[in-house]
Motif scaffolding. Structure first.
Motif, PDB file in Angstrom:
ATOM      1  N   SER A  20     -12.553   0.441   5.174  1.00 23.11           N
ATOM      2  CA  SER A  20     -12.850  -0.526   4.067  1.00 23.11           C
ATOM      3  C   SER A  20     -13.183   0.105   2.775  1.00 23.11           C
ATOM      4  O   SER A  20     -12.706  -0.378   1.735  1.00 23.11           O
ATOM      5  CB  SER A  20     -13.959  -1.196   4.565  1.00 23.11           C
ATOM      6  OG  SER A  20     -13.675  -2.186   5.569  1.00 23.11           O
ATOM      7  N   ASP A  24     -11.211  -0.310  -0.537  1.00 25.62           N
ATOM      8  CA  ASP A  24     -11.815  -0.776  -1.872  1.00 25.62           C
ATOM      9  C   ASP A  24     -11.385   0.226  -2.838  1.00 25.62           C
ATOM     10  O   ASP A  24     -11.252  -0.230  -4.192  1.00 25.62           O
ATOM     11  CB  ASP A  24     -13.333  -0.559  -1.673  1.00 25.62           C
ATOM     12  CG  ASP A  24     -13.856  -2.018  -0.876  1.00 25.62           C
ATOM     13  OD1 ASP A  24     -13.019  -2.877  -0.597  1.00 25.62           O
ATOM     14  OD2 ASP A  24     -14.974  -1.974  -0.326  1.00 25.62           O
ATOM     15  N   LYS A  51      -4.403  -4.545   6.824  1.00 23.61           N
ATOM     16  CA  LYS A  51      -5.884  -4.484   6.463  1.00 23.61           C
ATOM     17  C   LYS A  51      -5.827  -4.725   4.886  1.00 23.61           C
ATOM     18  O   LYS A  51      -6.774  -5.477   4.305  1.00 23.61           O
ATOM     19  CB  LYS A  51      -6.469  -3.426   6.966  1.00 23.61           C
ATOM     20  CG  LYS A  51      -6.739  -3.204   8.487  1.00 23.61           C
ATOM     21  CD  LYS A  51      -7.549  -2.041   8.729  1.00 23.61           C
ATOM     22  CE  LYS A  51      -7.829  -1.793  10.246  1.00 23.61           C
ATOM     23  NZ  LYS A  51      -8.661  -2.835  10.698  1.00 23.61           N
ATOM     24  N   LEU A  55      -7.479  -7.901   2.800  1.00 26.23           N
ATOM     25  CA  LEU A  55      -8.426  -7.550   1.677  1.00 26.23           C
ATOM     26  C   LEU A  55      -8.018  -8.396   0.371  1.00 26.23           C
ATOM     27  O   LEU A  55      -8.855  -8.829  -0.330  1.00 26.23           O
ATOM     28  CB  LEU A  55      -8.697  -6.193   1.484  1.00 26.23           C
ATOM     29  CG  LEU A  55      -9.778  -5.893   0.481  1.00 26.23           C
ATOM     30  CD1 LEU A  55     -10.992  -6.342   0.787  1.00 26.23           C
ATOM     31  CD2 LEU A  55      -9.806  -4.147   0.419  1.00 26.23           C
TER      32      LEU A  55
END
Length: 192
Positions: A20, A24, A51, A55
């Motif tokens: 994550s 980001d 993923k 996101l």
């Protein structure tokens, strides 16, 4: 420049904990460092690809609709070719995203001003890989370095071409210094 970031380690034992943060950082680079540039994101696997897509889709439309429209994902070779054509034949700052973009793509000049490698593209360990490693113990490392070089080369296509390259997985640090000087002399550390 080729930037080694402080994102996180994406080795097997740290992947779920750190993915994550790395994703980001990827979006921060796209949004803040290259808001008007075309680029490419190498996800290494469809798992990472999904993923990242999830996101981006989770971002609120009212604030990020234009940003979200930049990303070109694909699920097969036909979609991949259509997205490459779309990126190359439009002025819009599209970003092509996928796990198999390290060869056969020419994003010269303004078609590719940045290049993000999310994870070190290690070959999958299977019976064939193990046989190759038994015959040639350095094969695994050489194959990985070759994929990194090929990926970097998608946006550096001629002597006057330029782009910024970002290596997000901290595991890149273990490999890039074994590359030729034309790569190592371009390395810089940055904090995203």
């Amino acid at each position: 420049p080729i930037y080694l970031t402080d994102s996180a380690y994406l080795n097997y034992s740290n992947f779920e904990k750190n993915i994550s943060k790395v994703l980001d950082d990827c979006l921060i680079i796209c949004n803040l460092y290259h808001p008007n540039d075309k680029g490419i994101i190498h996800t290494a696997t469809f798992n990472i690809n999904d993923k990242l897509k999830n996101l981006i889709n989770s971002l609120p439309d009212d604030k990020y609709s234009q940003f979200k429209s930049r990303f070109l994902f694909y699920s097969n070779s036909e979609e991949k070719e259509k997205n490459i054509d779309k990126l190359k034949n439009n002025d819009y700052p599209y970003i092509i995203v996928g796990p198999s973009l390290c060869e056969g793509i020419d994003l010269n000049d303004d078609n590719g001003r940045f290049n993000i490698l999310i994870k070190v593209p290690y070959p999958q360990i299977n019976a064939m890989t193990k046989r190759k490693m038994d015959v040639s113990p350095l094969w695994y490392k050489r194959n990985t370095i070759e994929k990194i070089l090929q990926s970097i080369g998608r946006t550096n296509r001629n002597a006057n071409d330029y782009s910024s390259v970002y290596l997000l997985d901290k595991c890149f640090d273990k490999l890039v210094y074994d590359m030729d000087e034309h790569i190592t002399k371009r390395l810089e550390y940055i904090r995203v």
